[in-house]
Design an enzyme around this catalytic site. Structure first.
Site: not given
Length: 176
Positions: A2, A157, A160, A163
């Site tokens: 996350t 985001g 990754c 994410t």
């Protein structure tokens, strides 16, 4: 994993996180709420790591806050001590980012409590991307804490794979 990011600027502190939960390389859920308010809404916290582990840690941390009348640093140190010495807790795999009106801290599974430089926290798999983005914005723009956290999470985001772009935020006024 996350991405959780916390930014403190201009009388505000914000913690934001994405909503993706994965099992291995499979997305299991896209709208997990990884950021929440604790201790009568006076503390905000976010987690990176195993969801069940993080909920256990949130519960334990809130108990420590109650025991220490909301004193964030004392509660964090006491949780870290327990985390380090308790056999069951040592198996929990999560990181916590916590903040109140005065202090921002990272609590690790190794039993460390870290006060970050520049009141900037970024943890989880997208943490390095979010931290780089947020630091650049802190140093080169006049954006507010919430805007910086939003943009840093969006950039993380984009890079990754663990994410997503489903973000949640909690904010508090800051005296620091």
């Amino acid at each position: 994993m996350t991405t959780i990011v916390s930014v403190r600027r201009n009388g505000q502190v914000v913690i934001g996180g994405d909503g993706q939960a994965t099992m291995g390389n499979t997305v299991m859920k896209g709208n997990v709420r990884k950021v929440r308010r604790l201790y009568n809404d006076k503390v905000i916290a976010g987690f990176a790591g195993g969801t069940a582990d993080a909920f256990t840690l949130f519960e334990l941390f809130e108990r420590k806050l109650e025991m220490h009348q909301g004193h964030l640093t004392k509660a964090a140190v006491e949780l870290a001590k327990d985390w380090r010495t308790d056999r069951m807790l040592r198996k929990l795999e999560a990181l916590l980012a916590v903040a109140d009106e005065n202090t921002s801290l990272i609590i690790t599974g190794n039993g460390d409590v870290i006060q970050p430089e520049n009141d900037l926290i970024a943890i989880g798999s997208g943490g390095p991307f979010a931290q780089s983005a947020a630091r650049a914005m802190l140093e080169n723009t006049d954006l507010g804490a919430r805007q910086i956290a939003e943009k840093a999470l969006t950039i993380a985001g984009d890079i990754c794979i663990y994410t997503n772009h489903n973000h949640n935020f909690e904010e508090l006024p800051s005296k620091a």
